[in-house]
Design a protein around this motif. Structure first.
Motif, short mmCIF file in Angstrom:
data_model
loop_
_atom_site.label_atom_id
_atom_site.label_comp_id
_atom_site.label_asym_id
_atom_site.label_seq_id
_atom_site.Cartn_x
_atom_site.Cartn_y
_atom_site.Cartn_z
N CYS A 274 0.86 -1.38 0.02
CA CYS A 274 -0.20 0.08 -0.13
C CYS A 274 0.76 1.32 -0.03
O CYS A 274 0.50 2.33 -0.69
N LYS A 349 -6.04 -1.91 2.30
CA LYS A 349 -5.69 -2.77 1.15
C LYS A 349 -6.88 -2.50 0.18
O LYS A 349 -6.63 -3.00 -0.93
N VAL A 350 -7.96 -2.07 0.76
CA VAL A 350 -9.00 -1.75 -0.20
C VAL A 350 -8.97 -0.31 -0.89
O VAL A 350 -8.93 -0.24 -2.09
N PRO A 353 -5.17 0.84 -3.67
CA PRO A 353 -4.97 0.32 -4.96
C PRO A 353 -6.17 1.03 -5.86
O PRO A 353 -5.76 1.93 -6.85
N LYS A 354 -7.57 1.31 -5.30
CA LYS A 354 -8.40 2.01 -5.75
C LYS A 354 -8.15 3.30 -6.18
O LYS A 354 -8.32 4.03 -7.24
N ARG A 386 -3.24 -2.59 -10.73
CA ARG A 386 -4.74 -3.17 -10.82
C ARG A 386 -4.52 -4.82 -10.10
O ARG A 386 -5.70 -5.16 -9.39
N ARG A 389 -5.62 -5.20 -6.46
CA ARG A 389 -6.97 -5.41 -5.98
C ARG A 389 -7.31 -7.00 -5.71
O ARG A 389 -8.38 -7.26 -5.43
N PRO A 394 -8.51 -10.51 -2.31
CA PRO A 394 -9.41 -9.41 -3.10
C PRO A 394 -10.09 -8.75 -2.30
O PRO A 394 -10.31 -8.62 -1.13
N ASP A 395 -10.41 -7.57 -2.91
CA ASP A 395 -11.11 -6.41 -2.29
C ASP A 395 -12.37 -7.03 -1.56
O ASP A 395 -12.58 -6.60 -0.14
#
Length: 413
Positions: A274, A349-350, A353-354, A386, A389, A394-395
């Motif tokens: 992150c 973590k969510v 990346p977004k 990408r 994610r 995963p998200d």
């Protein structure tokens, strides 16, 4: 609440930044030229020549041992790096994230960092002598084999790879993919997760074992591409395991301890990912602003078109908000441990990346056709981020954890 950096935090962050600006950034063109020329699956001279400089500068194995904790180490200090805390290292990881390949220069690139942490925390003295020492010296590299193509690996209880005891050996059978790092010819050892006892409780079926990548029965079938990038010489490989024998002494911590090890490994790894992602977003924002100020369209600079003011402002707000959340998570890990920081780890973590994907996408838009080409680093950066994610959970899995903690917080008693 004090947001000022301590002298030590600023010291290491600034040294990493200065090293990158002085030694790494000027070699970016050399890096791309060497990737394009000759055998792409061999170590790059530009990185190998920078490693001794980083080591001489005291910027080597910055994260070792994890959290700076030495109380559980009985042996001598030969497995000790700079002993940065999670918070201290997070600040350095952000700087490394600005140039995709720079973390390897400091011997701080995945999956080696996570594997070294596992060996340091859970390995025997013999395992450390054989594998941790050469990893810390940069003599070899490693891989982490967890994900499988035949099952939904977001639920690790689905993993089917078999680790069966046979006398003084374990015999491994199965198939793994997205085995990052296994394409590098220097990769000599893998930490593999599989099932030792399918009849046990679902969280006690899994174990982790050390598997030499040159063992008989290990076949690298292909390199997987990320949006067309094969990330040579690192690579993301699909690997077939056919009656691979390893000594029983290669088991880590003991049978049925795989989930325990995974949680110890992935918490710090998520912080590293992150913070590097925040660095990539900062680099994209810098490139975007320079582009907006230098290009003229319809009689004025692109920066003067009002839509870009909103995009640049949003980028600054989102980067700074994500950094604060990430540093909070790192600080909590240092002070109260990974378990107590699980909500914050899941949230970053969510979020990270977004956030970075949006900033990089806006930067690509500012660059126009150049943004999606090899002439700018943005497309490759977007492709790599990408995957985050999905990687390390995963998200949806992390969002589920966050929601369940929130439900529990407000449950009726």
């Amino acid at each position: 609440m004090d947001f000022d950096l301590t002298e030590r935090q600023a010291f290491f962050r600034d040294r990493v930044k200065s090293f990158i600006d002085e030694h790494v950034r000027p070699r970016v063109a050399d890096y791309h030229r060497q990737i394009a020329d000759g055998d792409r699956w061999q170590p790059l001279p530009v990185i190998e020549k920078l490693k001794p400089k980083a080591r001489e500068a005291g910027l080597w194995n910055l994260f070792m041992p994890p959290g700076g904790a030495l109380s559980h180490v009985d042996e001598s200090f030969e497995f000790v790096g700079e002993q940065l805390t999670n918070l201290e290292y997070a600040l350095c990881a952000e700087e490394m994230g600005r140039i995709l390949w720079s973390s390897e220069v400091f011997n701080c690139s995945a999956p080696d960092t996570g594997n070294m942490e596992v060996l340091h925390r859970y390995g025997t003295r013999e395992q450390k002598d054989q594998w941790l020492a050469p990893l810390m010296n940069g003599e070899i590299r490693s891989a982490f084999l967890m994900t499988e193509p035949g099952v939904a690996s977001s639920d690790a209880t689905n993993i089917e790879c078999s680790i069966a005891r046979d006398g003084d050996d374990y015999v491994i059978n199965g198939k793994k993919w997205w085995s990052s790092g296994a394409g590098d010819p220097r990769a000599k050892i893998a930490i593999l997760m599989g099932k030792t006892d399918p009849e046990e409780h679902k969280y006690r079926q899994q174990s982790m074992v050390l598997m030499p990548l040159d063992a008989e029965g290990v076949t690298i079938e292909r390199a997987l591409h990320v949006y067309g990038y094969d990330d040579a010489p690192h690579g993301h490989m699909e690997i077939k395991l056919d009656n691979v024998r390893v000594p029983a002494s290669n088991i880590l911590l003991g049978e049925g301890r795989g989930f325990e090890i995974a949680q110890g490994r992935l918490g710090p790894g998520r912080i590293h990912h992150c913070m590097r992602t925040i660095g990539a977003a900062e680099e994209a924002l810098m490139l975007m602003v320079k582009r907006l100020n230098s290009r003229v369209a319809f009689g004025k600079t692109i920066a003067e078109h009002s839509i870009w003011e909103q995009r640049v402002a949003d980028a600054r707000i989102e980067i700074d908000a994500t950094r604060l959340l990430c540093l909070k998570a790192a600080d909590m890990m240092d002070k109260v441990g990974n378990k107590e920081a699980k909500a914050e780890i899941a949230m970053i973590k969510v979020k990270a990346p977004k956030m970075a994907l949006q900033v990089i996408d806006d930067a690509i838009q500012a660059f126009g056709g150049a943004g999606v080409s090899q002439d700018a680093p943005l497309a490759h950066s977007w492709a790599g981020i990408r995957t985050l994610r999905l990687a390390d959970g995963p998200d949806e899995v992390h969002a589920r954890s966050i929601a369940r903690l929130e439900y529990a917080k407000h449950a009726e008693i």
